[in-house]
Each structure stands twice: as C-alpha cells, then as structure tokens.
Design a protein around this motif. Structure first.
Motif, PDB file in Angstrom:
ATOM      1  N   SER A 159       0.906  -1.193  -0.143  1.00  0.00           N
ATOM      2  CA  SER A 159       0.104   0.078   0.207  1.00  0.00           C
ATOM      3  C   SER A 159       0.924   1.236   0.003  1.00  0.00           C
ATOM      4  CB  SER A 159      -1.048   0.022   1.331  1.00  0.00           C
ATOM      5  OG  SER A 159      -1.621   1.050   1.292  1.00  0.00           O
ATOM      6  N   TYR A 160       1.859   1.113   0.720  1.00  0.00           N
ATOM      7  CA  TYR A 160       2.729   2.325   0.738  1.00  0.00           C
ATOM      8  C   TYR A 160       3.605   2.699  -0.408  1.00  0.00           C
ATOM      9  CZ  TYR A 160       2.395   2.168   6.122  1.00  0.00           C
ATOM     10  OH  TYR A 160       2.028   2.462   7.213  1.00  0.00           O
ATOM     11  N   ALA A 161       3.793   1.564  -0.789  1.00  0.00           N
ATOM     12  CA  ALA A 161       4.497   1.556  -2.321  1.00  0.00           C
ATOM     13  C   ALA A 161       3.612   2.235  -3.650  1.00  0.00           C
ATOM     14  CB  ALA A 161       5.204   0.220  -2.705  1.00  0.00           C
ATOM     15  N   LEU A 162       2.235   2.420  -3.187  1.00  0.00           N
ATOM     16  CA  LEU A 162       1.431   2.736  -4.164  1.00  0.00           C
ATOM     17  C   LEU A 162       1.108   4.209  -3.949  1.00  0.00           C
ATOM     18  CD1 LEU A 162      -0.956  -0.121  -4.548  1.00  0.00           C
ATOM     19  CD2 LEU A 162       0.236   0.769  -6.657  1.00  0.00           C
ATOM     20  N   GLY A 163       1.865   5.036  -2.753  1.00  0.00           N
ATOM     21  CA  GLY A 163       1.636   6.173  -2.538  1.00  0.00           C
ATOM     22  C   GLY A 163       0.461   6.564  -1.659  1.00  0.00           C
ATOM     23  N   ALA A 164       0.040   5.430  -0.786  1.00  0.00           N
ATOM     24  CA  ALA A 164      -0.680   5.589   0.162  1.00  0.00           C
ATOM     25  C   ALA A 164      -0.278   6.083   1.470  1.00  0.00           C
ATOM     26  CB  ALA A 164      -1.668   4.205   0.453  1.00  0.00           C
ATOM     27  N   SER A 165      -0.922   6.884   2.313  1.00  0.00           N
ATOM     28  CA  SER A 165      -0.444   7.417   3.557  1.00  0.00           C
ATOM     29  C   SER A 165      -0.742   6.411   4.626  1.00  0.00           C
ATOM     30  CB  SER A 165      -1.458   8.670   3.845  1.00  0.00           C
ATOM     31  OG  SER A 165      -2.576   8.484   4.090  1.00  0.00           O
ATOM     32  N   LYS A 166      -0.312   6.670   5.610  1.00  0.00           N
ATOM     33  CA  LYS A 166      -0.334   5.929   6.723  1.00  0.00           C
ATOM     34  C   LYS A 166      -1.759   5.699   7.135  1.00  0.00           C
ATOM     35  CE  LYS A 166       2.851   4.507  10.202  1.00  0.00           C
ATOM     36  NZ  LYS A 166       3.968   4.607  10.939  1.00  0.00           N
ATOM     37  N   MET A 167      -2.756   6.530   7.194  1.00  0.00           N
ATOM     38  CA  MET A 167      -4.000   6.262   7.575  1.00  0.00           C
ATOM     39  C   MET A 167      -4.854   5.765   6.513  1.00  0.00           C
ATOM     40  SD  MET A 167      -5.625   7.467  10.009  1.00  0.00           S
ATOM     41  CE  MET A 167      -7.038   6.755  10.350  1.00  0.00           C
ATOM     42  N   LEU A 168      -4.496   6.068   5.336  1.00  0.00           N
ATOM     43  CA  LEU A 168      -5.172   5.198   4.082  1.00  0.00           C
ATOM     44  C   LEU A 168      -4.851   3.770   4.292  1.00  0.00           C
ATOM     45  CD1 LEU A 168      -4.805   7.807   1.299  1.00  0.00           C
ATOM     46  CD2 LEU A 168      -7.286   6.951   2.331  1.00  0.00           C
TER      47      LEU A 168
ATOM     48  N   VAL B  21       6.799  10.781  -3.776  1.00  0.00           N
ATOM     49  CA  VAL B  21       8.047   9.934  -4.373  1.00  0.00           C
ATOM     50  C   VAL B  21       7.436   8.282  -5.070  1.00  0.00           C
ATOM     51  CG1 VAL B  21      10.118   8.679  -4.091  1.00  0.00           C
ATOM     52  CG2 VAL B  21       9.734  11.127  -3.461  1.00  0.00           C
ATOM     53  N   ARG B  22       6.558   7.782  -4.043  1.00  0.00           N
ATOM     54  CA  ARG B  22       6.126   6.389  -4.090  1.00  0.00           C
ATOM     55  C   ARG B  22       5.272   6.475  -5.292  1.00  0.00           C
ATOM     56  NH1 ARG B  22       5.862   6.186   1.812  1.00  0.00           N
ATOM     57  NH2 ARG B  22       8.016   6.353   2.230  1.00  0.00           N
ATOM     58  N   ARG B  23       4.416   7.663  -5.555  1.00  0.00           N
ATOM     59  CA  ARG B  23       3.534   7.459  -6.685  1.00  0.00           C
ATOM     60  C   ARG B  23       4.309   7.417  -7.910  1.00  0.00           C
ATOM     61  NH1 ARG B  23      -1.000  11.937  -7.890  1.00  0.00           N
ATOM     62  NH2 ARG B  23      -1.098  10.831 -10.025  1.00  0.00           N
ATOM     63  N   ARG B  24       5.265   8.229  -7.852  1.00  0.00           N
ATOM     64  CA  ARG B  24       6.268   8.199  -9.360  1.00  0.00           C
ATOM     65  C   ARG B  24       7.027   6.902  -9.471  1.00  0.00           C
ATOM     66  NH1 ARG B  24       7.630  13.718 -10.285  1.00  0.00           N
ATOM     67  NH2 ARG B  24       6.108  14.822  -9.020  1.00  0.00           N
ATOM     68  N   ILE B  25       7.338   6.439  -8.417  1.00  0.00           N
ATOM     69  CA  ILE B  25       8.384   5.128  -8.404  1.00  0.00           C
ATOM     70  C   ILE B  25       7.641   3.918  -8.026  1.00  0.00           C
ATOM     71  CG2 ILE B  25      10.409   4.604  -7.833  1.00  0.00           C
ATOM     72  CD1 ILE B  25      11.150   7.556  -7.860  1.00  0.00           C
ATOM     73  N   GLY B  26       6.938   3.169  -8.766  1.00  0.00           N
ATOM     74  CA  GLY B  26       6.308   1.755  -8.388  1.00  0.00           C
ATOM     75  C   GLY B  26       7.155   0.617  -7.790  1.00  0.00           C
TER      76      GLY B  26
ATOM     77  N   VAL C 274      -1.005   3.443 -11.350  1.00  0.00           N
ATOM     78  CA  VAL C 274      -0.909   5.009 -11.005  1.00  0.00           C
ATOM     79  C   VAL C 274       0.285   5.584 -11.938  1.00  0.00           C
ATOM     80  CG1 VAL C 274      -1.323   4.572  -8.378  1.00  0.00           C
ATOM     81  CG2 VAL C 274       0.933   4.191  -9.019  1.00  0.00           C
ATOM     82  N   LYS C 275       0.402   5.146 -12.990  1.00  0.00           N
ATOM     83  CA  LYS C 275       1.254   5.748 -14.088  1.00  0.00           C
ATOM     84  C   LYS C 275       2.692   6.104 -13.468  1.00  0.00           C
ATOM     85  CE  LYS C 275      -2.685   6.910 -16.946  1.00  0.00           C
ATOM     86  NZ  LYS C 275      -2.615   5.581 -17.461  1.00  0.00           N
ATOM     87  N   PRO C 276       3.260   5.345 -13.037  1.00  0.00           N
ATOM     88  CA  PRO C 276       4.402   5.642 -12.372  1.00  0.00           C
ATOM     89  C   PRO C 276       5.529   5.857 -13.559  1.00  0.00           C
ATOM     90  CG  PRO C 276       4.409   3.263 -12.328  1.00  0.00           C
ATOM     91  CD  PRO C 276       3.322   3.822 -12.993  1.00  0.00           C
ATOM     92  N   GLU C 277       6.839   6.516 -13.439  1.00  0.00           N
ATOM     93  CA  GLU C 277       7.990   6.647 -14.151  1.00  0.00           C
ATOM     94  C   GLU C 277       8.875   5.409 -14.276  1.00  0.00           C
ATOM     95  OE1 GLU C 277      10.311   9.901 -14.121  1.00  0.00           O
ATOM     96  OE2 GLU C 277      11.129   9.511 -16.074  1.00  0.00           O
ATOM     97  N   VAL C 278       9.053   5.116 -13.080  1.00  0.00           N
ATOM     98  CA  VAL C 278      10.041   3.994 -12.650  1.00  0.00           C
ATOM     99  C   VAL C 278       9.164   2.833 -11.996  1.00  0.00           C
ATOM    100  CG1 VAL C 278      12.323   3.509 -11.740  1.00  0.00           C
ATOM    101  CG2 VAL C 278      11.648   5.852 -12.315  1.00  0.00           C
ATOM    102  N   ILE C 279       9.738   1.530 -12.166  1.00  0.00           N
ATOM    103  CA  ILE C 279       9.389   0.454 -11.652  1.00  0.00           C
ATOM    104  C   ILE C 279      10.394  -0.376 -10.873  1.00  0.00           C
ATOM    105  CG2 ILE C 279       7.933  -1.599 -11.512  1.00  0.00           C
ATOM    106  CD1 ILE C 279       6.537  -0.608 -13.912  1.00  0.00           C
ATOM    107  N   LEU C 280      10.351  -0.508  -9.622  1.00  0.00           N
ATOM    108  CA  LEU C 280      11.414  -1.134  -8.784  1.00  0.00           C
ATOM    109  C   LEU C 280      10.803  -2.603  -8.681  1.00  0.00           C
ATOM    110  CD1 LEU C 280      12.115   1.515  -5.778  1.00  0.00           C
ATOM    111  CD2 LEU C 280      13.360   1.269  -8.370  1.00  0.00           C
ATOM    112  N   MET C 281      11.752  -3.448  -8.945  1.00  0.00           N
ATOM    113  CA  MET C 281      11.282  -5.061  -8.612  1.00  0.00           C
ATOM    114  C   MET C 281      12.489  -5.612  -7.896  1.00  0.00           C
ATOM    115  SD  MET C 281      10.104  -6.019 -12.429  1.00  0.00           S
ATOM    116  CE  MET C 281       8.706  -5.469 -13.080  1.00  0.00           C
TER     117      MET C 281
END
Ligand SMILES: Nc1ncnc2c1ncn2[C@@H]1O[C@H](COP(=O)(O)OP(=O)(O)O)[C@@H](O)[C@H]1O
Ligand SMILES: [Mg+2]
Lengths: 313, 278
Positions: free
Chosen positions: A199-208, B103-108, B182-189
């Motif tokens: 979840s965090y890796a998708l840009g979710a906050s702690k609350m979400l 950051v995490r939104r752009r970099i999956g 989420v349309k990132p620019e980078v994907i980390l695996m």
C-alpha cells in the motif's frame, strides 16, 4: 532374486515400531480433554439449569403476556410480565456502549498497531489492561456520582434523571473499550507486513493504509472483538444497576431511568424471591432470553464475518 | 557493437559518465544505515531512462537496501537513513521539501513475495488510483493496467474474484498491474520471480521487455541468467568485512550487461558470474 521379507533379525537395524509406551503423552491428552469437557459441561449445565424453571414459568405466564405487553413488574402486586421494557433498556444501553467503544477502541487499536513505536506500545497496552481490570462497581459509581451530574450541568436540556440509561451506557462503553482495542490490535498486528508495504509503495498514506488495507484484512478479528464486547455489554450488571436504576418503564429516552434484563436479575436475585415462586422463575425466564439474544447476536455476526472477511493467507 | 556508451563506475573517485545515457537517477556516494549499522557504503550509479538495470550479488550485500532507497521505502524502517545523494532527474530525492508519498506515486515497486491485497482483482488495480484521488474512468484504467501487465485475458471474466484465488505468477503480474495503474515513471522490482516457477518467470521476463518501452525498470535478482537475459546494465554488489569485523555491502562494478558478462573488469565480478564466488 529377491530377499525374503523378514522381521528385524539380530544384527539388522531395529524395528520402527514404538519401543516403549509413552505414558506422558497419554496423560497430557487426557488432561487437555478434561479441560475442554469442563467448559462444555458448564455451558450445558447452564442451559439445563435455565430450561426447567423457564418451562415452569411459561406454564404460569403465557407467551402472549410475556412478549405481547409492555408493562414489567413481576415483583409488584398484581405482577406484570410484559418483558419489552427491559429488552429495550438492554438494547439501548448496549447500543450506547457500542457507539462509544467501537470508534474509541478501533482508534486505539489503529494507534497501537500502526502508529505507536514499540516503546509507546509497551507503555500503552498495560494501561489498557488496567482499564479492563477496574471493578465494574467503580465504573457504576463514577457514572452515578460524576458523569450524570456533569452531563446535567452541561446539557440541562437533556432532562437527565438521577439514574439514567445514558450515563450507564457511556460507562459500559468505557468498560468494553479494552476488549475492542486489545483484540482488534491483535488482529491487526497479525496482518502481514507485505500488505502494508504494498500500500505504501502505491503512494498511500499511513491513515489510508490503516483504514483501507489493515482494517479490512483484520476484519474478522475485529468483528469477533466487537461481538465479544456486545455480549459483555448486554450482560453487564453492576454499572447498569447503580447508574441506570431499576425502574421498568417502557421508554426509548436515554435520559430516563431504566432497568436492563441483567439489572432485573440482580435485583430480583438479591431480594427474597423464594425457590419455586413466580419471581424466582421469572429470573430464569429472563436469563434464558438474555442467553438466546446473545447467542443469536453471536450467530448473526459470525455469519457476517464469513461473508465479508478478507482472507490473506 | 551498439553505440551505447561504456559506463564503468568503480568507486567514488570515478566521475559519472552520462554519454547518451539519459539518467533518471543519479546516485552519488550513497551509504545506507540501519541505526548505527552501515549496511551499504559509497555507491555511485546512473539509472538510464527506459532501460532495465539489474542489481546482482550474493545474499545480504545490500541490493534490497539500495533498491528501497529509490522510492524511500526505507523511511518506514525506524532508524534507517542515508548519507550521500540520489538525484531523481534534477531533484534531490531526499531533499527537505520532498514528500515520500509523492515519490512512491512516481516510483512504483513490486516485491519478492507477491502481495496482492485480499480484495477483488479489480479493487487491487483500482487501489492506487483511488488513494491518489485519480478521477478517471476507473473501468478503463483497470483494463489498461491489466492489459499492460499481460493479465487482462486471464482475468477479464472474474474481476470481482478475490485476488488470492490467482496463481502465484498471476498474483505477481497483478502486482505489476497495480503498480502501473498509478502511472509511475519507474518500477522497482525486488526479486520478482524468486517465488515463481520457470514458466511464470518467463512470462514476467517477457512482460519486462514490453514494459521497458514505457518505463524505467530496476530489478534485483539473485539469478545471474535473468540479469543477463533481461537487463541493459548490471550493477554487481558484494559485501566486505571491515577491520572491526562488520560486513558492509558495496558496489563492485557497474557496466553494460554484455560487458559485465563477457569482459568484467573486476576479478570478483568474474568469479561471481562464473560461479567461483566464495
Ligand atoms: N530492516 C533492517 N534492519 C536492520 N538491518 C537490516 C534491515 N534490512 C536489512 N538489513 C541488513 O542489511 C544488510 C543488507 O541486507 P539486504 O539489503 O536485504 O541484502 P540483499 O537484498 O542483498 O540480500 C544485511 O546485513 C541485513 O541484515
Ligand atoms: Mg534482498
């Protein structure tokens, strides 16, 4: 050519059969079985003890009167057996308690499981458990002598009676917060960390992450916690007896004094109802009803959990 | 031979050599700490746009640790911090103004063990867009992401089913779809195939070749053949023991994959890829 199959001969490796009996294992198994049987036997015993006086009760008071009228007063003369006032009081106080305990308990659980550092958690959890250990009579007097006067002061328009369902319900709610918080926290702590990271890796906050991933994944455990809390609230006696009172009027107004089923049982049971008398049998009839109600709530909630839970294994 | 530049970075003293490599990340003298423990020290790397960069090396040498710096996942570990610098385009990834969530939104990121949420397949893919407040037609977005992750045909009739009913390989492709949504620019695996069977692994590798048209990919793998098959550049890490007996990961060699596997310039790289590593 094939060698004949023989039993272990001298010099060959020992047979795989058990060489000597393991009595310790048998003993432990027996002890565990007995422990399990004791709790089952107790439950069965309670049901048996409830059934007979309840059947006798209904041979003297009709179902129609019990469930069809709204005047309750088995200890008065002439007695009245319309059970609705104490059912309504029980449900109302339970509802108030749940409205207090679920948000606060869940918030505490989310805080402990998702936000608190290990140090803070180590301090907070014992505090919660102390709250769980406070004798309910203390909550009862606190409701009667502090909460009710304060509420009267701040919200005079409520028209609170000296004893009322609101204060009693609020404190029953406080009493069950530790149950909700502690068991929910256990359920949330069991959610695999990989889900949070996802979840965090998708840009979710702690609350979400807490609200949309952790809580749903821990849902069945949380519901189990709430069910247990509801059962405790519905059966709570001391707080409602002290702060809620014994007057059985058919009312929905939480500002009024009202007796719950448990309060009635305590009142009648501590009086001089002689064995075999109608007030005595009434205690058992009300007890049976409370038992069935709790059982039914547990059953319905268990079915709900089956339906909505998110399995993560 | 291709006309790609020869980027060999052997330590902090060697300057970065951009050439025609269009860097998405510039790593300068990066050291990563867990509390007082310096897990990885002095890493310099360039991550090229729309390239696949592989990170290889023995277990415990800090590959995951470095990877998790690129989307600031390490921020979630109490006590973890870095020294040095990571530039994302021209922006300091660890600058004070930077929001790790952005950051995490752009970099999956895709993890070692497939970790789909215990929700419907559809909701897994829609999760990222929803929490990021993306207000597009969600059905289209979900279909697009699943198609890109080569999973659409297999799941289009069961989008409401729980994601955990899928096989491990499908779950991992779902996690890739979830990241893409989420349309990132980078994907980390991080070792995305280590929990999968060979067929599922091939599917993910094929998928990576598709994805590199659009995305920059960093992959940690313990499988050297995989690095050789899929990547454009390879970074070889190892761990040294210092005078106090503490292990620190470090980057030994970073170069085009073909060179790492044919003409490594460091003896340790050669030993590792030929299987002679301690
Ligand atoms: N959360 C953590 N806290 C403390 N030390 C860690 C943590 N994660 C990894 N490490 C340590 O950092 C070093 C590098 O680990 P890691 O990056 O996982 O290696 P790799 O991915 O190459 O196998 C190891 O010594 C490991 O024990
Ligand atoms: Mg790793």
């Amino acid at each position: 050519m094939s060698a004949p199959v023989r039993a272990a001969a001298p010099g060959s490796p020992k047979s795989l059969a058990r060489s000597r009996p393991r009595y310790g294992e048998q003993l432990i198994k027996a002890i565990l079985l007995i422990s399990a049987l004791v709790s089952i036997a107790t439950t069965v015993g309670i049901i048996v003890a409830l059934v007979e006086p309840t059947i006798e009760f209904f041979s003297e008071v009709s179902f129609g009167e019990f469930f069809g009228s709204t005047t309750w007063g088995p200890l008065f003369s002439p007695p009245a057996f319309g059970v609705w006032p104490i059912i309504v009081a029980t449900l109302e106080i339970t509802l108030i308690a749940i409205l207090v305990a679920v948000p606060l308990g869940l918030a505490a659980a989310i805080f402990l499981s998702e936000y608190a550092t290990p140090r803070v958690r180590k301090i907070f959890k014992p505090v919660l458990e102390v709250l769980a250990g406070v004798p309910t009579v203390v909550f009862g007097f606190f409701a009667l002598t502090f909460v009710t006067p304060v509420l009267k002061d701040w919200f005079p328009f409520l028209g609170l009676e000296a004893k009322n369902a609101l204060s009693a319900g609020l404190l029953v709610g406080v009493m069950i917060i530790p149950i909700v918080a502690s068991l929910s926290e256990d359920a949330m702590a069991a959610v695999p960390n990989g889900l949070r990271e996802g979840s965090y890796a998708l840009g979710a906050s702690k609350m979400l992450t807490s609200v949309r991933v952790v809580v749903p994944a821990a849902f069945s455990g949380i519901v189990a916690a709430v069910i247990l809390a509801i059962s405790r609230a519905a059966g709570e006696t001391m707080i409602v007896a002290i702060a809620g009172g014994f007057k059985s009027v058919f009312t929905l107004n939480p500002a009024d004094e009202m007796a719950t089923m448990a309060a009635f049982i305590a009142q009648a049971g501590s009086g001089d109802a002689s064995v075999g008398s109608i007030p005595y049998k009434t205690i058992f009839a009300v007890g049976s009803l409370l038992f069935i109600m709790t059982f039914f709530m547990n059953y319905v909630s268990a079915r709900l959990v089956q339906k909505y839970r998110e399995v993560y294994e | 031979m291709t006309s790609q530049p020869n980027v060999t970075i052997r330590g902090p003293e060697v300057p970065n050599t951009p050439g025609s490599l269009d860097p998405v990340f510039t790593v300068e003298d990066l050291s990563v700490f867990y509390g007082d423990y310096e897990a990885v020290r002095n890493v310099d790397m360039l991550i090229g746009r729309r390239e696949i960069t592989a990170m290889i090396g023995p277990s415990g040498c800090g590959k995951s640790t470095v990877l998790r710096c690129f989307n600031r996942m390490n921020d979630l570990i109490p006590g973890a911090h870095i020294k040095g610098k990571i530039l994302y385009h021209d922006e300091n990834l660890y600058g004070d103004h930077v929001d790790p969530i952005e950051v995490r939104r752009r970099i999956g990121m895709v993890f070692q063990k497939p970790n789909p949420f215990p929700k419907a397949i559809y909701d897994n893919v829609a999760y990222g867009p929803r929490v990021n407040g993306i207000k597009r037609n969600m059905d289209d977005l979900v279909e697009e992401a699943l198609t890109k992750a080569a999973l659409w045909d297999e799941v289009k009739d069961k989008l409401k089913q729980n994601a955990l009913s899928l096989s491990g390989g499908q779950q991992q492709r779902l996690c890739i779809a979830r990241a893409i949504a989420v349309k990132p620019e980078v994907i980390l695996m991080d070792e995305p195939c280590s929990a999968l069977d060979p067929i599922a692994t091939t599917k993910i590798e094929d998928l990576m070749q598709e994805l590199r048209q659009e995305y920059t990919i960093l992959i940690v793998t313990h499988n050297m053949q995989q690095a050789a098959r899929v990547s454009d550049r390879t970074a070889f890490f190892t761990a040294d023991v210092d005078s106090a007996g503490v292990r620190h990961g470090r980057l030994v060699e970073f170069d085009q994959t073909t060179r790492i596997f044919t003409k490594p310039s460091d003896k340790r790289t050669e030993d590792y890829i030929t299987g002679r590593f301690g």
